[in-house]
Design an enzyme around this catalytic site. Structure first.
Site, PDB file in Angstrom:
ATOM      1  N   GLN A  15       0.811  -1.212   0.000  1.00  0.00           N
ATOM      2  CA  GLN A  15       0.000   0.000   0.000  1.00  0.00           C
ATOM      3  C   GLN A  15       0.841   1.257   0.000  1.00  0.00           C
ATOM      4  OE1 GLN A  15      -2.134  -0.713   3.696  1.00  0.00           O
ATOM      5  NE2 GLN A  15      -0.210  -1.321   4.666  1.00  0.00           N
ATOM      6  N   HIS A  71      -8.357   3.525  19.809  1.00  0.00           N
ATOM      7  CA  HIS A  71      -7.629   2.469  20.521  1.00  0.00           C
ATOM      8  C   HIS A  71      -8.238   2.115  21.874  1.00  0.00           C
ATOM      9  CE1 HIS A  71      -4.262   3.767  17.711  1.00  0.00           C
ATOM     10  NE2 HIS A  71      -4.496   2.516  17.410  1.00  0.00           N
ATOM     11  N   ASP A 106       0.535   0.669  14.082  1.00  0.00           N
ATOM     12  CA  ASP A 106       0.900   1.976  14.673  1.00  0.00           C
ATOM     13  C   ASP A 106       1.263   1.857  16.149  1.00  0.00           C
ATOM     14  OD1 ASP A 106      -1.539   1.959  16.168  1.00  0.00           O
ATOM     15  OD2 ASP A 106      -2.608   2.863  14.500  1.00  0.00           O
ATOM     16  N   GLU A 122       1.670  -8.006  11.936  1.00  0.00           N
ATOM     17  CA  GLU A 122       1.405  -6.932  10.962  1.00  0.00           C
ATOM     18  C   GLU A 122       1.981  -7.388   9.619  1.00  0.00           C
ATOM     19  OE1 GLU A 122       0.034  -3.517  10.785  1.00  0.00           O
ATOM     20  OE2 GLU A 122       0.653  -3.975   8.724  1.00  0.00           O
ATOM     21  N   ASP A 129       1.288 -12.541   7.592  1.00  0.00           N
ATOM     22  CA  ASP A 129      -0.115 -12.429   7.205  1.00  0.00           C
ATOM     23  C   ASP A 129      -0.970 -12.930   8.380  1.00  0.00           C
ATOM     24  OD1 ASP A 129      -2.671 -13.047   6.282  1.00  0.00           O
ATOM     25  OD2 ASP A 129      -1.960 -13.556   4.274  1.00  0.00           O
ATOM     26  N   ASP A 184      -7.236  -5.319  14.336  1.00  0.00           N
ATOM     27  CA  ASP A 184      -7.033  -3.877  14.243  1.00  0.00           C
ATOM     28  C   ASP A 184      -6.569  -3.585  12.820  1.00  0.00           C
ATOM     29  OD1 ASP A 184      -6.421  -1.246  14.630  1.00  0.00           O
ATOM     30  OD2 ASP A 184      -4.731  -1.580  15.983  1.00  0.00           O
ATOM     31  N   CYS A 185      -7.522  -3.759  11.895  1.00  0.00           N
ATOM     32  CA  CYS A 185      -7.149  -3.744  10.475  1.00  0.00           C
ATOM     33  C   CYS A 185      -7.796  -2.566   9.757  1.00  0.00           C
ATOM     34  CB  CYS A 185      -7.605  -5.044   9.821  1.00  0.00           C
ATOM     35  SG  CYS A 185      -9.399  -5.245   9.869  1.00  0.00           S
ATOM     36  N   SER A 186      -7.346  -2.329   8.535  1.00  0.00           N
ATOM     37  CA  SER A 186      -7.959  -1.306   7.692  1.00  0.00           C
ATOM     38  C   SER A 186      -9.224  -1.858   7.034  1.00  0.00           C
ATOM     39  CB  SER A 186      -6.944  -0.818   6.653  1.00  0.00           C
ATOM     40  OG  SER A 186      -6.235  -1.906   6.108  1.00  0.00           O
ATOM     41  N   ASP A 187      -9.925  -0.996   6.305  1.00  0.00           N
ATOM     42  CA  ASP A 187     -11.152  -1.409   5.616  1.00  0.00           C
ATOM     43  C   ASP A 187     -10.845  -2.563   4.652  1.00  0.00           C
ATOM     44  OD1 ASP A 187     -12.196   0.838   6.908  1.00  0.00           O
ATOM     45  OD2 ASP A 187     -11.856   2.135   5.184  1.00  0.00           O
TER      46      ASP A 187
END
Lengths: 283, 283
Positions: B32, B63, B87, B107, B139, B158-161
């Site tokens: 990304q 958080h 993060d 991560e 992964d 705790d992931c992105s869309d």
């Protein structure tokens, strides 16, 4: 101009929230710049002096939370005062209650009402032709000063952020006058800004209402197009404040028709004060 | 490039939310685009593939709501798994609990961790040097597949869309594997998107977790820099889910240190489902 799709943004402290759409109206009234756009996702939206006021998509987040905690809980609600509320959304929600007999909507800027009636018809809906609604183009502060003691069962302050012409709506003096014209069991309901984007004003409103009224309570919920997305509404009374108790059977029907508000949601929203605001108020 | 102040926006369905600031890092990793800016009001902020992930000013909204409902309620919490969370903010909140003995943070994108350690040090804070934290560049889906039965007391997603490389984190298959590796009284905690901006994914997550786990509950709160500002987190367990009962005295101290979360706020947030989502889930 109408056919050009463009980005229109509200700027706040180094952040901006924008909608993409076509400008339907851009006009300077005596008081402010009025902008109405047709946006791709949020539908038609109103901006005053470059601040988002409402949009077809998210207006219920705001209007349902301003009106229903107050009107679902008080038994006597024949006379209502709305200060501001020129888009008609607050009046529309009030008129869902059959006991409401008369609403005085006092909007300082006639052009906002004209623009809302023309471009945002769905927000006011049938409120605009409901005989219980009377529109007064007047200064809300002066209207309140002139009103009789113990007259209104509910007062809604549905105003924009503090500005040159709305500053007086956020003062102790104004709140005291509101208290004077409220009935003993009546409720004052006001939008009380964002605890995140407008923390100082937010805390000022809470402290002022606590000082002036016997009872006051603040709820927190969401308004996607407002700065930070976190918004608050505060309810105050000189007599009673039983916000969690529905006053009558009609509330169940009204609840079913709502997009955002229901009694469970409301009871929770009154406890959603971010911990940093709790600490600041207690310090 | 670093000295130029510019607007950086996340675009979602005809709306955009932007921060004004200086670009500190712009880099394409294997997965990304990573962008870090120093913004005027929200402080340093991280964007992945043009979506805001976190900012110094508002990261606690996210958080604290992901971590504390889970860890404040379970007694046994020695082994924690964080999927994503590059993060460091989720790990930092977890490490406030003295009973946490070992955190595996898995991560997929090493570059996110490198960038966060370099530019957003305050978010991870001392987590980065805490011996209880082990970082695995891997992964998350594969990690979970390889993990032992009944191993973790808590799993944080705790992931992105959803995207090409994170889609599998939103499937029944993945949730079943999570269930397998959770202890009997363990909790799965996942961000579950916005009911307003990503309604379909949101409802999909809620229904999937309800199907796979014995118990699940969703809370709603605020994340100012995320689309619509409304966000949700869902907690699931195959055994027990006593989210409103603090497990130990330590919780009181942790609560005092929080900016957003406290137990009252949490209990309310679990009831803040907008009425239209209630109706859609019940239909």
């Amino acid at each position: 101009m109408k056919d050009i799709t463009t980005w229109i943004d509200e700027y706040q402290k180094g952040s901006r929230f924008g909608l993409k759409g076509k400008v339907l109206l851009k006009k300077n009234s005596k008081f402010q710049e009025i902008l109405i756009i047709e946006s791709d996702y949020y539908g038609k939206a109103l901006m005053l002096d470059r601040c988002w006021m409402t949009s077809m998509r998210d207006e219920k987040y705001y209007h349902e939370c301003l009106v229903h905690p107050a009107l679902s809980s008080i038994k006597e609600k024949s006379r209502i005062l709305i200060i501001g509320g020129g888009d008609g959304g607050t009046a529309r929600e009030c008129l869902k209650y059959s006991q409401v007999e008369k609403i005085d909507l006092v909007e300082i800027d006639e052009e906002v009402i004209k623009a809302s009636k023309k471009f945002l018809q769905e927000i006011g809906g049938t409120a605009w032709i409901d005989k219980r609604l009377t529109i007064h183009i007047d200064d809300g502060v002066k209207w309140v000063e002139k009103a009789k003691n113990n007259f209104y069962d509910c007062i809604f302050i549905d105003c924009s952020d503090p500005s040159e012409f709305s500053n007086l709506l956020f003062t102790d003096t104004f709140y005291k006058e509101c208290k004077r014209i409220l009935t003993q069991k009546g409720i004052l309901a006001t939008q009380s800004e964002s605890p995140e984007s407008f923390k100082n004003i937010h805390i000022h409103i809470l402290k002022s209402l606590k000082k002036v009224f016997k009872l006051s309570e603040t709820m927190y919920s969401f308004v996607p197009i407002y700065p930070s997305g976190i918004w608050s509404w505060t309810f105050a009374s000189k007599g009673e404040l039983n916000l969690s108790t529905p006053c009558c059977n009609e509330v169940t029907t009204i609840e079913k028709g709502c997009d955002i508000w229901n009694l469970n949601f409301q009871n929770a929203a009154f406890k959603m004060m971010p911990n940093k605001i709790v600490k600041e108020l207690n310090s």
